[in-house]
Write a protein that holds these residues in place. Structure first.
Motif, PDB file in Angstrom:
ATOM      1  N   GLY A 171     -10.948 -13.082  -3.317  1.00  0.00           N
ATOM      2  CA  GLY A 171      -9.757 -12.363  -3.743  1.00  0.00           C
ATOM      3  C   GLY A 171      -8.567 -13.300  -3.683  1.00  0.00           C
ATOM      4  N   LEU A 172      -7.372 -12.746  -3.491  1.00  0.00           N
ATOM      5  CA  LEU A 172      -6.157 -13.545  -3.379  1.00  0.00           C
ATOM      6  C   LEU A 172      -5.908 -13.864  -1.910  1.00  0.00           C
ATOM      7  N   PHE A 173      -5.669 -15.149  -1.632  1.00  0.00           N
ATOM      8  CA  PHE A 173      -5.465 -15.615  -0.253  1.00  0.00           C
ATOM      9  C   PHE A 173      -4.023 -16.055  -0.028  1.00  0.00           C
ATOM     10  N   ALA A 232     -12.309  -9.556  -6.839  1.00  0.00           N
ATOM     11  CA  ALA A 232     -13.305  -9.673  -5.772  1.00  0.00           C
ATOM     12  C   ALA A 232     -14.364 -10.692  -6.154  1.00  0.00           C
ATOM     13  N   ASN A 233     -15.194 -11.016  -5.181  1.00  0.00           N
ATOM     14  CA  ASN A 233     -16.268 -11.995  -5.356  1.00  0.00           C
ATOM     15  C   ASN A 233     -17.452 -11.325  -6.060  1.00  0.00           C
ATOM     16  N   THR A 251      -9.078  -8.095  -3.204  1.00  0.00           N
ATOM     17  CA  THR A 251      -7.647  -7.775  -3.202  1.00  0.00           C
ATOM     18  C   THR A 251      -7.397  -6.663  -4.208  1.00  0.00           C
ATOM     19  N   ARG A 252      -6.766  -5.595  -3.757  1.00  0.00           N
ATOM     20  CA  ARG A 252      -6.502  -4.436  -4.606  1.00  0.00           C
ATOM     21  C   ARG A 252      -5.031  -4.413  -5.013  1.00  0.00           C
ATOM     22  N   PHE A 253      -4.786  -4.081  -6.279  1.00  0.00           N
ATOM     23  CA  PHE A 253      -3.434  -3.932  -6.816  1.00  0.00           C
ATOM     24  C   PHE A 253      -3.308  -2.491  -7.327  1.00  0.00           C
ATOM     25  N   PRO A 254      -2.643  -1.609  -6.586  1.00  0.00           N
ATOM     26  CA  PRO A 254      -2.528  -0.213  -7.037  1.00  0.00           C
ATOM     27  C   PRO A 254      -1.714  -0.108  -8.318  1.00  0.00           C
ATOM     28  N   ALA A 255      -2.090   0.852  -9.153  1.00  0.00           N
ATOM     29  CA  ALA A 255      -1.362   1.089 -10.401  1.00  0.00           C
ATOM     30  C   ALA A 255       0.035   1.605 -10.106  1.00  0.00           C
ATOM     31  N   GLN A 256       0.948   1.382 -11.059  1.00  0.00           N
ATOM     32  CA  GLN A 256       2.258   1.989 -10.932  1.00  0.00           C
ATOM     33  C   GLN A 256       2.117   3.503 -10.989  1.00  0.00           C
ATOM     34  N   GLU A 257       2.996   4.203 -10.299  1.00  0.00           N
ATOM     35  CA  GLU A 257       2.865   5.647 -10.182  1.00  0.00           C
ATOM     36  C   GLU A 257       3.017   6.355 -11.526  1.00  0.00           C
ATOM     37  N   ALA A 258       3.876   5.840 -12.395  1.00  0.00           N
ATOM     38  CA  ALA A 258       4.107   6.483 -13.689  1.00  0.00           C
ATOM     39  C   ALA A 258       3.542   5.585 -14.793  1.00  0.00           C
ATOM     40  N   PRO A 259       2.304   5.814 -15.239  1.00  0.00           N
ATOM     41  CA  PRO A 259       1.734   4.991 -16.299  1.00  0.00           C
ATOM     42  C   PRO A 259       2.508   5.128 -17.604  1.00  0.00           C
ATOM     43  N   LEU A 260       2.451   4.103 -18.426  1.00  0.00           N
ATOM     44  CA  LEU A 260       3.201   4.083 -19.677  1.00  0.00           C
ATOM     45  C   LEU A 260       2.608   5.033 -20.691  1.00  0.00           C
ATOM     46  N   GLU A 261       3.482   5.590 -21.544  1.00  0.00           N
ATOM     47  CA  GLU A 261       2.963   6.361 -22.651  1.00  0.00           C
ATOM     48  C   GLU A 261       2.314   5.419 -23.659  1.00  0.00           C
ATOM     49  N   ASN A 262       1.582   5.980 -24.613  1.00  0.00           N
ATOM     50  CA  ASN A 262       0.706   5.184 -25.467  1.00  0.00           C
ATOM     51  C   ASN A 262       1.441   4.118 -26.257  1.00  0.00           C
TER      52      ASN A 262
END
Length: 367
Positions: A171-173, A232-233, A251-262
């Protein structure tokens, strides 16, 4: 935990560090994907390895490092790569379909929607899409650049819940683990900023062209569009199954809370920006804090040459990119109207396309 998953497999994962595609490794990855497929989850595979397969097929010829040589290797290797994937998925009675993409397939709004419909049709019929960049014909102007960013575009196209990028690193170190024994894995990243990008550096492998920095670029794009990302490996036991179940791997990167419209998904994933609009502090504040459109009066400098409808970046002088959007005026027009009030546009140009240079509905903030 997740319904629609894009799995990106790097060349290093598929070869396990050798010059050949490692077929036992590919079978193991297929087994995990098949297990999720049989749970009625929707899987999309972004597979590197075409050029590596081509080199092996041609017995590692000595070739000049030219675009045409890479295209030749991809042309030879892509059919071999797909043959292997088809053979391995057939073990689990799963059909696969090949999709080859270039940047041009996402730059045009209609083509963007057409590609999205193709993915949806494949998934609706329980067919696993195998995606790669169309290296055999692509040129630099329409090249995505690496399969990390390609996988992010696919995640945006398909509104995926998870983008899982498998690599030869855990992952990211906090530092390069290959040179620093004190490097620590970063389990989760909430914000991708300049300090994190500097930490990632640029460490391409011998076989692939993507490094950790390109994975951060891809993660940033996908997260802004509402997709969780995990790096991940690819050789870790049951890594795909564990990541999809929500287990802490890599390493996990959570999505932004408000996803973009199309439409804004298309702006983010589609046209590559052709220039920069430098703005004053007042315009930058209005964009950041008030969600305003960009008016000509706030533009101080126009960089690059572009036409009406092209994508551009917006930034303050010497600052990072603040926004990305579709311009309503060409660079030639903006050079004539920058700094002026909106009611003066038609006086200077003899026509106008509205009072704003970039409308807020055609723009995405990057900060």
């Amino acid at each position: 935990m997740y319904r629609k998953i894009v799995v990106k497999l790097g060349t290093g994962v598929l070869t396990k560090g050798t010059r050949f595609l490692n077929q036992p490794q590919m079978v193991e990855l297929t087994r995990q994907i098949a297990a999720l497929h049989h749970q009625n989850k929707e899987l999309i595979v972004c597979s590197s390895g075409a050029q590596a397969a081509g080199r092996a097929r041609l017995r590692f010829p000595e070739l000049p490092t030219t675009l045409s040589s890479r295209q030749m290797l991809a042309a030879v290797g892509q059919s071999r790569l797909m043959l292997l994937w088809e053979r391995f998925f057939e073990i689990y009675s799963i059909h696969v379909g090949q999709i080859l993409l270039t940047r041009a397939d996402t730059e045009n709004r209609q083509r963007f929607l057409n590609v999205r419909d193709t993915f949806n049709a494949l998934l609706e019929h329980q067919i696993v899409p195998i995606v790669n960049e169309n290296d055999a014909v692509v040129v630099d102007e329409i090249k995505v650049g690496d399969n990390d960013n390609l996988s992010a575009l696919v995640a945006v196209l398909t509104s995926a819940d998870l983008l899982l990028m498998l690599t030869d690193q855990e992952g990211l170190f906090t530092a390069d683990p290959r040179t620093d024994p004190n490097a620590q894995l970063i389990p989760e990243v909430q914000t991708i900023d300049d300090s994190l990008r500097a930490l990632a550096g640029n460490t391409p492998s011998n076989l692939g062209i993507g490094g950790m920095s390109t994975k951060l670029q891809a993660a940033d794009i996908a997260c802004r569009a509402g997709t969780d990302v995990v790096i991940a490996n690819g050789s870790a036991p049951d890594v795909i199954l564990r990541a999809v179940s929500g287990e802490k791997v890599g390493t996990r990167f959570p999505a932004q809370e408000a996803p973009l419209e199309n439409r804004k998904r298309w702006i983010l994933a589609g046209p590559a920006p052709s220039g920069h609009l430098l703005v004053d502090a007042g315009a930058a504040k209005a964009l950041r804090h008030h969600g305003n459109s960009l008016l000509p009066v706030g533009i101080t400098t126009v960089q690059g040459e572009f036409e009406r409808g092209d994508a551009v970046y917006v930034k303050e002088k010497n600052g990072p990119n603040l926004a990305r959007g579709i311009t309503r005026y060409s660079s030639a027009d903006l050079n004539l109207i920058r700094g002026c009030q909106s009611h003066e546009i038609s006086e200077r140009l003899g026509y106008d396309y509205g009072q704003v240079a970039l409308h807020r509905n055609d723009m995405i903030l990057l900060e």
